[in-house]
Scaffold this motif. Sequence first.
Motif: not given
Length: 282
Positions: A46-49, A54-60, A118-122
């Motif tokens: 799923s896109s959500a997963d 990806s958001a966790a990696s971006y924040n890290d 550009c990570a998933p979700g922008g």
Amino acid sequence: MQGLHLSKLNIKLYLVLIVATLLSACANTTRPGAVGVNRSQFMMVSSADVERSSAASYNDQNQKAKEKNALITSGPTYDRLKVIANRLIPQTQEFRDDTKQWDWRLTLIDAPILNATCAPGGKITFYTGIIEQLNLNDDEIAAIMGHEIAHALREHGRERVSQAMAQNLAVNVAMAVAGGYGSAVSAANQVAHYVFVLPNSRENESEADAIGLELAARAGYNPNGAITVWQKMIKATKEKSSPEFLSTHPSGETRIEQLSALIPAVEPLYKAAPKPPSTKKL
């Protein structure tokens, strides 16, 4: 003979299940646009997963950059990127409607790296290295940013994860059926890596080039920036010729050829678009 017959039945059953799974996971994440990207994609996750991880990696990534005093959140270069991003992002709605709800972010990291993502979700990331070492003008930055945004639009990361899952599924089933023939399965897995994974990766890059070219043109940036940025990249990296069938990316020369062929399709969009006052002309 009976055991062999049952084994063949099991193989057929497993193959039917795999094929059914593959067919049910086909989708197209974007509209074709003027550049005509219209490939059906394979999506098992799923896109959500994918966005969560990806958001966790971006924040890290951002936290580590902040700890090294390398996270840039203001100043001329950051502001320049922000202007370009704000012009590109609305154009994404030409390809899909849900980008209005994406949590778009922009990160600039002070590091001598020739890269942007550009990570998933922008979640857009640029490194100062690619801007400074290539001496990029705004049209060229827009070409790179558009390319990276296109990866997110097409959900290429999600597609690659899905491909890996399908490959693992097929290998696990084959190993269960083959019993002691593990070495043969391993060899087949290696073949699948080159036949299945690598060509799709090159195709993904070409799709991102095409959609990125259109995004930049619609935002008022000269599409020829996509050509000059690759000319600069080839010169900067002293790229050597290598067989494309063993590469995860098209060669720089091939990309220039493909992009040049697409410019006539996006040129009218560029001419009709309002021009950003800060654009440095090619």
